[in-house]
Design a protein around this motif. Structure first.
Motif, short mmCIF file in Angstrom:
data_model
loop_
_atom_site.label_atom_id
_atom_site.label_comp_id
_atom_site.label_asym_id
_atom_site.label_seq_id
_atom_site.Cartn_x
_atom_site.Cartn_y
_atom_site.Cartn_z
N ILE A 53 0.83 -1.22 0.00
CA ILE A 53 0.00 0.00 0.00
C ILE A 53 0.86 1.27 0.00
O ILE A 53 0.49 2.28 -0.60
CB ILE A 53 -0.95 0.01 1.23
CG1 ILE A 53 -1.83 -1.25 1.25
CG2 ILE A 53 -1.85 1.24 1.24
CD1 ILE A 53 -2.65 -1.47 0.00
N LYS A 54 2.02 1.21 0.64
CA LYS A 54 2.88 2.40 0.73
C LYS A 54 3.41 2.81 -0.65
O LYS A 54 3.78 3.96 -0.87
CB LYS A 54 4.07 2.13 1.67
CG LYS A 54 3.66 1.85 3.10
CD LYS A 54 4.89 1.72 4.00
CE LYS A 54 4.53 1.19 5.37
NZ LYS A 54 4.31 -0.26 5.38
N LYS A 55 3.46 1.85 -1.57
CA LYS A 55 4.02 2.15 -2.90
C LYS A 55 2.93 2.48 -3.93
O LYS A 55 3.23 2.73 -5.09
CB LYS A 55 4.84 0.95 -3.39
CG LYS A 55 6.10 0.74 -2.58
CD LYS A 55 6.88 -0.44 -3.10
CE LYS A 55 8.15 -0.64 -2.27
NZ LYS A 55 8.80 -1.92 -2.58
N VAL A 56 1.68 2.45 -3.50
CA VAL A 56 0.57 2.71 -4.43
C VAL A 56 0.19 4.19 -4.38
O VAL A 56 -0.04 4.74 -3.30
CB VAL A 56 -0.65 1.82 -4.06
CG1 VAL A 56 -1.86 2.22 -4.87
CG2 VAL A 56 -0.33 0.35 -4.29
N ASN A 57 0.15 4.84 -5.55
CA ASN A 57 -0.17 6.28 -5.59
C ASN A 57 -1.66 6.55 -5.76
O ASN A 57 -2.19 7.51 -5.23
CB ASN A 57 0.58 6.96 -6.75
CG ASN A 57 2.08 6.84 -6.60
OD1 ASN A 57 2.58 6.96 -5.48
ND2 ASN A 57 2.77 6.58 -7.69
N LYS A 58 -2.31 5.68 -6.52
CA LYS A 58 -3.73 5.90 -6.80
C LYS A 58 -4.53 4.71 -6.29
O LYS A 58 -4.15 3.56 -6.53
CB LYS A 58 -3.94 6.11 -8.30
CG LYS A 58 -3.32 7.41 -8.81
CD LYS A 58 -3.58 7.61 -10.28
CE LYS A 58 -3.19 9.01 -10.72
NZ LYS A 58 -1.75 9.20 -10.76
N THR A 59 -5.65 5.00 -5.62
CA THR A 59 -6.46 3.95 -5.00
C THR A 59 -7.94 4.21 -5.30
O THR A 59 -8.29 5.17 -6.00
CB THR A 59 -6.25 3.94 -3.47
OG1 THR A 59 -6.78 5.16 -2.93
CG2 THR A 59 -4.79 3.80 -3.09
N ILE A 60 -8.79 3.41 -4.71
CA ILE A 60 -10.23 3.60 -4.86
C ILE A 60 -10.67 4.98 -4.35
O ILE A 60 -11.62 5.57 -4.85
CB ILE A 60 -11.00 2.46 -4.14
CG1 ILE A 60 -12.49 2.53 -4.47
CG2 ILE A 60 -10.75 2.47 -2.64
CD1 ILE A 60 -13.30 1.35 -3.97
N GLU A 72 -6.15 3.82 -14.04
CA GLU A 72 -4.88 4.30 -13.47
C GLU A 72 -4.58 3.65 -12.12
O GLU A 72 -3.42 3.52 -11.73
CB GLU A 72 -4.94 5.83 -13.28
CG GLU A 72 -4.95 6.62 -14.56
CD GLU A 72 -5.21 8.11 -14.32
OE1 GLU A 72 -4.54 8.91 -14.99
OE2 GLU A 72 -6.06 8.46 -13.49
N ALA A 73 -5.63 3.24 -11.42
CA ALA A 73 -5.46 2.74 -10.05
C ALA A 73 -5.34 1.22 -9.96
O ALA A 73 -4.76 0.69 -9.00
CB ALA A 73 -6.62 3.21 -9.18
N ILE A 74 -5.87 0.50 -10.95
CA ILE A 74 -5.86 -0.97 -10.89
C ILE A 74 -4.43 -1.51 -11.05
O ILE A 74 -3.68 -1.07 -11.92
CB ILE A 74 -6.78 -1.57 -11.98
CG1 ILE A 74 -8.25 -1.29 -11.63
CG2 ILE A 74 -6.56 -3.07 -12.15
CD1 ILE A 74 -9.24 -1.56 -12.75
N TYR A 83 -6.57 -9.01 -10.55
CA TYR A 83 -6.19 -7.59 -10.41
C TYR A 83 -6.84 -7.00 -9.17
O TYR A 83 -7.84 -7.51 -8.68
CB TYR A 83 -6.62 -6.80 -11.66
CG TYR A 83 -6.00 -7.32 -12.93
CD1 TYR A 83 -4.88 -6.72 -13.47
CD2 TYR A 83 -6.53 -8.43 -13.59
CE1 TYR A 83 -4.29 -7.21 -14.64
CE2 TYR A 83 -5.95 -8.94 -14.75
CZ TYR A 83 -4.83 -8.32 -15.26
OH TYR A 83 -4.24 -8.81 -16.40
N VAL A 84 -6.26 -5.91 -8.69
CA VAL A 84 -6.79 -5.25 -7.49
C VAL A 84 -6.95 -3.76 -7.73
O VAL A 84 -6.07 -3.10 -8.30
CB VAL A 84 -5.84 -5.45 -6.27
CG1 VAL A 84 -6.43 -4.80 -5.02
CG2 VAL A 84 -5.57 -6.91 -6.01
N LEU A 85 -8.09 -3.24 -7.28
CA LEU A 85 -8.27 -1.79 -7.15
C LEU A 85 -8.07 -1.53 -5.66
O LEU A 85 -8.95 -1.77 -4.85
CB LEU A 85 -9.67 -1.37 -7.61
CG LEU A 85 -10.07 0.11 -7.50
CD1 LEU A 85 -9.02 1.02 -8.13
CD2 LEU A 85 -11.42 0.36 -8.13
N PRO A 86 -6.85 -1.09 -5.27
CA PRO A 86 -6.50 -1.08 -3.85
C PRO A 86 -7.19 0.02 -3.05
O PRO A 86 -7.77 0.96 -3.60
CB PRO A 86 -4.98 -0.87 -3.86
CG PRO A 86 -4.69 -0.21 -5.17
CD PRO A 86 -5.76 -0.63 -6.13
#
Length: 254
Positions: A53-60, A72-74, A83-86
């Protein structure tokens, strides 16, 4: 056209996230293209599928407030076709930010419906509450899987959830169906577990999945390794149960 299924129960600790992660992995293993939508600010479904999660810029969260598109977020997982939409802890604030938005209950629907042609199944892991994000999930969903822990107090929460589903069907999503009740943490040796199974079965009949998810140490262990149990120990009871559930779901929808 894919199907959006929410996994919801306002009672915590009934196995929503565990079921979401492992059902998704099992469906992917059966050659279905699957998207997990993590609609819980705790982001356990994201981390449980190996997403840092710390490395993810775009989320739900960004998708809901309109600063990012779902494409952009998946993010892909290590499992093919999964796949995940975090999620992110910021999702807690989204409920407040959406209060003044027109059609605030339909924001997630607008994000997910355009994705349906690209996936066989979109599974939404809901938080253990009936707040605005969960209402969004139920408004976006075609159906709902209700995990029920084989304990007495778990039965008490079902009536509240069914009431919420009824309100959402009447006001926001008339097409919402109950996909099924899933009994989790089942221990055949316990008389109480068998009583609860019989009670749920007599109340809801064909709406109860034939598959039950048995208590299994490997299920818990796999989470600490950020892996679905299918990857962690494919021969374990937890893995076999979720594969049976995936097959039952596919048959139900074929």
């Amino acid at each position: 056209m894919g199907k959006i299924i929410a996994l919801a129960n306002q009672k915590g600790g009934v196995g929503k996230t565990t079921t979401t992660i492992n059902l998704a992995a099992s469906l992917a293993a059966l050659e279905k293209k699957v998207l997990v939508v993590d609609a819980d600010p705790q982001a356990n479904a994201s981390s449980g599928l190996g997403i840092d999660i710390k490395k993810v810029n775009k989320t739900i969260y960004e998708c809901l407030i309109g600063t990012a598109t779902p494409e952009e977020a998946i993010v892909p997982t290590e499992i093919e076709r999964l796949y995940v939409l975090p999620s992110h802890i910021n999702l807690v604030g989204a409920e407040l930010e959406m209060l003044n938005v027109e059609n605030r209950e339909k924001q997630l629907r607008e994000v997910l419906v355009p994705l349906k042609p690209h996936y066989d199944y979109i599974l939404i892991d809901c938080s253990p509450s009936l707040g605005l994000i969960t209402v969004n999930a139920l408004t976006a969903a075609d159906s709902i899987i209700i995990p029920v822990q084989c304990e007495y107090f778990a039965l008490e929460g079902i009536s509240k959830l069914l009431n919420t589903i009824k309100i959402i069907k009447n006001k926001l999503n008339p097409a919402l169906e109950i996909e099924g009740f899933l009994l989790t943490m089942y221990d055949a040796r316990l008389r109480l577990a068998n009583q609860i199974y019989e009670e749920v079965k007599s109340h809801f009949q064909e709406l109860v999945f034939t598959t039950v998810i048995q208590r299994n140490v490997k299920l818990s262990e796999s989470q600490s390794f950020a892996q679905p149990v299918l990857v962690y120990d494919a021969a374990s009871k937890g893995s076999v149960n979720h594969m049976q559930l995936a097959q039952e779901l596919i048959e139900k929808n074929s």
